[in-house]
Write an enzyme that holds these catalytic residues in place. Sequence first.
Site, short mmCIF file in Angstrom:
data_model
loop_
_atom_site.label_atom_id
_atom_site.label_comp_id
_atom_site.label_asym_id
_atom_site.label_seq_id
_atom_site.Cartn_x
_atom_site.Cartn_y
_atom_site.Cartn_z
N ASP A 149 2.49 2.35 8.01
CA ASP A 149 1.28 1.65 7.59
C ASP A 149 1.59 0.34 6.87
OD1 ASP A 149 -1.38 1.24 7.35
OD2 ASP A 149 -1.81 2.93 6.04
N ASP B 227 0.86 -1.20 0.00
CA ASP B 227 0.00 0.00 0.00
C ASP B 227 0.89 1.24 0.00
OD1 ASP B 227 -2.30 1.53 -0.02
OD2 ASP B 227 -2.62 1.41 2.14
P1 ATP Z 1 -6.79 4.74 7.88
O1 ATP Z 1 -6.66 3.93 6.63
O2 ATP Z 1 -7.92 4.35 8.71
O3 ATP Z 1 -6.67 6.22 7.63
P2 ATP Z 1 -4.22 3.86 8.24
O4 ATP Z 1 -4.27 2.39 8.30
O5 ATP Z 1 -3.93 4.52 6.94
O6 ATP Z 1 -5.54 4.40 8.79
P3 ATP Z 1 -1.67 4.85 9.13
O7 ATP Z 1 -1.40 5.22 7.72
O8 ATP Z 1 -0.74 3.88 9.76
O9 ATP Z 1 -3.15 4.34 9.34
O10 ATP Z 1 -1.68 6.15 10.04
C1 ATP Z 1 -2.57 7.21 9.74
C2 ATP Z 1 -1.82 8.54 9.82
O11 ATP Z 1 -1.31 8.73 11.13
C3 ATP Z 1 -0.62 8.61 8.91
O12 ATP Z 1 -0.95 9.11 7.64
C4 ATP Z 1 0.31 9.55 9.63
O13 ATP Z 1 -0.01 10.89 9.29
C5 ATP Z 1 -0.03 9.32 11.09
N1 ATP Z 1 0.94 8.39 11.72
C6 ATP Z 1 0.86 7.05 11.77
N2 ATP Z 1 1.88 6.50 12.45
C7 ATP Z 1 2.65 7.53 12.85
C8 ATP Z 1 3.88 7.64 13.60
N3 ATP Z 1 4.50 6.57 14.08
N4 ATP Z 1 4.39 8.87 13.82
C9 ATP Z 1 3.75 9.97 13.33
N5 ATP Z 1 2.61 9.93 12.63
C10 ATP Z 1 2.06 8.74 12.38
MN MN Z 2 -2.26 5.03 5.85
#
Ligand code: ATP
Ligand code: MN
Length: 266
Positions: free
Chosen positions: A220, A203
């Site tokens: 992610d 992804d």
């Molecule tokens: P969804 O699809 O429901 O939006 P997701 O599975 O895409 O959630 P992630 O992409 O892991 O989830 O996280 C969502 C957002 O949170 C990221 O785009 C980022 O901006 C922020 N984020 C995630 N993990 C971190 C981290 N370790 N440090 C800083 N920001 C983070």
């Molecule tokens: Mn994401």
Amino acid sequence: KHAAKIRLDDVKGEQSREKDKADRATSEQVLDQRTRMILLQMINRGFVSEVHGAISTGKEANVYGAVAYPDLDGPPIQRAIKVYKTAILSFKDRERYITGEHRFKSGAEKGNSRKMVKLWAEKEFRNLRRIHSAGIKCPEPIQLKLHVLVMELLGDRKGYAYPRLRDAAISGDDSEEVWRSLYIQLLGIMRRMYQVCRLVHADLSEYNILYNNRQLYIIDVSQSVEHDHPRSLEFLRMDIKNTGDFFRREGVDILPDRVVFDFVTV
Ligand code: ATP
Ligand code: MN
């Protein structure tokens, strides 16, 4: 020891039933009882001391900022807590990632959404561990309990998260050169992920890469698959196309997809 301080109202569990219900009706952000208990347990064990507001609220997960004080008088450490949602619908189309994934043959009970989110959190935790150990920049995984994952916050000391690559403000005289070097950097990351971690992100896009100071960070990775997953090469081609398209739009003279594919896999 620092007294555990929790700013998030939801974690306290002090809300009346009526208010709780009202909140749930107006907002998807309310944490359920099980999640609160897990967070309290993590606070008691010192993995986190304060849970702050949401950095991101999405379909599948919410990410919260948090702070830990590992030493009595040491500096605070910024953490991020990803809470997977037990929403069955958004996880339905994720089946293609788990089917053929030998690490998760037994646990993948379809229809049991609580088990499914636990599975996704586990997958993300293990993939992060592998990617981090390989020296690729990503959040260091800290702690996992059911559908709640604590990791390093990618951000500054004040707790402000780095922007996604999509939102990165890259400007100035040398921006063209910066974009080019970021593209090269990403090709190296994809190759290392494939060759050393034996993983395909699956992804990968400007939404799942964070940016700070000419450095890319991979996030992610719950859907990332083993290189021997039956569809891993299909997912890799998709990753190459999506990221290539993005860098082309940013003006980078990108390599043909098949050249990148060979660079990553051979
Ligand atoms: P969804 O699809 O429901 O939006 P997701 O599975 O895409 O959630 P992630 O992409 O892991 O989830 O996280 C969502 C957002 O949170 C990221 O785009 C980022 O901006 C922020 N984020 C995630 N993990 C971190 C981290 N370790 N440090 C800083 N920001 C983070
Ligand atoms: Mn994401």
